[in-house]
Design a protein around this motif. Structure first.
Motif, mmCIF file in Angstrom:
data_model
loop_
_atom_site.group_PDB
_atom_site.id
_atom_site.type_symbol
_atom_site.label_atom_id
_atom_site.label_comp_id
_atom_site.label_asym_id
_atom_site.label_seq_id
_atom_site.Cartn_x
_atom_site.Cartn_y
_atom_site.Cartn_z
ATOM 1 N N GLY A 1 38.562 38.239 39.495
ATOM 2 C CA GLY A 1 38.643 37.426 38.291
ATOM 3 C C GLY A 1 40.066 37.039 37.951
ATOM 4 N N SER A 2 40.991 37.976 38.112
ATOM 5 C CA SER A 2 42.399 37.674 37.837
ATOM 6 C C SER A 2 42.946 36.641 38.809
ATOM 7 C CB SER A 2 43.232 38.958 37.915
ATOM 8 O OG SER A 2 42.852 39.865 36.895
ATOM 9 N N VAL A 3 42.535 36.755 40.081
ATOM 10 C CA VAL A 3 42.964 35.773 41.085
ATOM 11 C C VAL A 3 42.439 34.388 40.742
ATOM 12 C CG1 VAL A 3 42.730 35.072 43.500
ATOM 13 C CG2 VAL A 3 43.187 37.467 42.946
ATOM 14 N N LEU A 4 41.160 34.303 40.417
ATOM 15 C CA LEU A 4 40.567 32.996 40.126
ATOM 16 C C LEU A 4 41.181 32.364 38.874
ATOM 17 C CD1 LEU A 4 36.769 33.604 40.894
ATOM 18 C CD2 LEU A 4 38.496 32.505 42.340
ATOM 19 N N CYS A 5 41.426 33.180 37.860
ATOM 20 C CA CYS A 5 42.035 32.639 36.637
ATOM 21 C C CYS A 5 43.453 32.148 36.906
ATOM 22 C CB CYS A 5 42.028 33.697 35.539
ATOM 23 S SG CYS A 5 40.378 34.055 34.878
ATOM 24 N N GLU B 1 34.132 30.885 40.297
ATOM 25 C CA GLU B 1 35.274 29.978 40.393
ATOM 26 C C GLU B 1 35.059 28.697 39.600
ATOM 27 O OE1 GLU B 1 38.370 28.190 43.743
ATOM 28 O OE2 GLU B 1 36.472 29.078 44.385
ATOM 29 N N GLY B 2 33.847 28.155 39.640
ATOM 30 C CA GLY B 2 33.571 26.929 38.893
ATOM 31 C C GLY B 2 33.689 27.140 37.393
ATOM 32 N N ALA B 3 33.193 28.269 36.911
ATOM 33 C CA ALA B 3 33.267 28.569 35.477
ATOM 34 C C ALA B 3 34.712 28.767 35.037
ATOM 35 C CB ALA B 3 32.438 29.808 35.161
ATOM 36 N N VAL B 4 35.512 29.392 35.889
ATOM 37 C CA VAL B 4 36.917 29.611 35.557
ATOM 38 C C VAL B 4 37.678 28.285 35.509
ATOM 39 C CG1 VAL B 4 39.072 30.621 36.398
ATOM 40 C CG2 VAL B 4 36.967 31.974 36.414
ATOM 41 N N GLU B 5 37.410 27.415 36.458
ATOM 42 C CA GLU B 5 38.050 26.100 36.450
ATOM 43 C C GLU B 5 37.647 25.317 35.201
ATOM 44 O OE1 GLU B 5 40.088 22.647 37.227
ATOM 45 O OE2 GLU B 5 40.364 24.627 38.102
#
Length: 266
Positions: free
Chosen positions: A132-136, A79-83
């Motif tokens: 991954g799709s949710v987090l993005c 989550e941190g990397a996606v943000e």
């Protein structure tokens, strides 16, 4: 007579918009992503080329052709990397308008029956493709909402329609992606954000190369079952993707759009 405005539309219809494409590095597993990034850049978008592996060669190739692109490393399960990826899009290009959720693993995992399912592999497929799709989406949606407009395109698969046996991890993940699309379309629609799934079946790209070589009779059967009995290539998906990312498709949301030359009708 058709309206002249429809006959002379600007092909750079994404000018001024900023797109993030996940799973977009070069390589056999990301062939679709790099084509998607190139198509969006050709239509005028500034593109964040995101992948867990080095995506700089893709971004550099787009810049060499006059596009605006930056490579961002990301593990979409983090989550941190996606943000940080979404923040980088705003830092470099000033906004975020388009998200293409393309990152995936599992499309080339050998088929196994339920009794032999590797649960760790199942969890990894779900983590990358669905979590991954949710987090993005979670990182991108607030940024799109600030502009009152956005497009999220989740990359789906017709294997979900078929209930393809012995590929429980991949089929389950892609089914979850469609459910996510519909739920997000309802939730984010009031904020001006459209969410759709673009799906296909077997695509003639490097990732499918081994399957094509090992099972020519199966490939021929799949090809013959299409209304247009030809291979589907990554380039065949580029036009539908750009359309779903553009203002031209603003009336479309929550949909499962199939681009497979007529193998499946929805």
């Amino acid at each position: 007579m058709p309206d002249d405005s429809l006959l002379h539309r600007d092909t750079r219809r994404l000018d001024g918009l900023v797109a993030v494409v996940t799973g977009a590095a070069f390589g056999p597993k990301a062939a679709l992503g790099s084509v998607f990034a190139a198509a969006l850049a050709a239509a005028g978008a500034s593109v964040v080329v995101a992948d867990i592996v080095d995506a700089e060669p893709v971004a550099a190739a787009l810049r060499a052709k006059g596009g605006r692109a930056v490579a961002v490393p990301v593990d979409v399960t983090d989550e941190g990397a996606v943000e940080a990826m979404a923040a980088k899009a705003e830092e470099v290009f000033g906004r975020l308008d388009i998200l293409v959720n393309n990152a995936v693993v599992g499309s080339n995992i050998p088929p196994v029956p339920l009794a032999e399912l590797d649960v760790a592999a199942f969890d990894r497929v779900i983590a990358v493709g669905l979590r991954g799709s949710v987090l993005c989406a979670k990182a991108a949606a607030p940024r799109m909402a600030r502009n009152g407009w956005g497009k999220i395109v989740n990359i789906g698969s017709t294997t979900m329609q078929e209930g393809l046996p012995n590929r429980l991890h991949y089929v389950s993940m892609k089914g979850g992606v469609l459910a996510l699309t519909r739920a997000l379309a309802r939730e984010l629609g009031p904020q001006g954000i459209r969410v759709n799934t673009l799906a296909t079946g077997l695509v003639a790209n490097p990732a499918a190369g081994a399957a094509f070589a090992a099972r020519p009779e199966l490939v021929a059967k799949i090809r013959a079952a299409r209304a247009i009995p030809e291979d589907v290539t990554p380039d065949d998906l580029a036009g539908p993707l750009v359309f779903l990312c553009s203002p031209e498709s603003d009336a479309i949301t929550g949909q499962f759009i199939v681009a497979d030359k007529g193998a499946h009708f929805t």
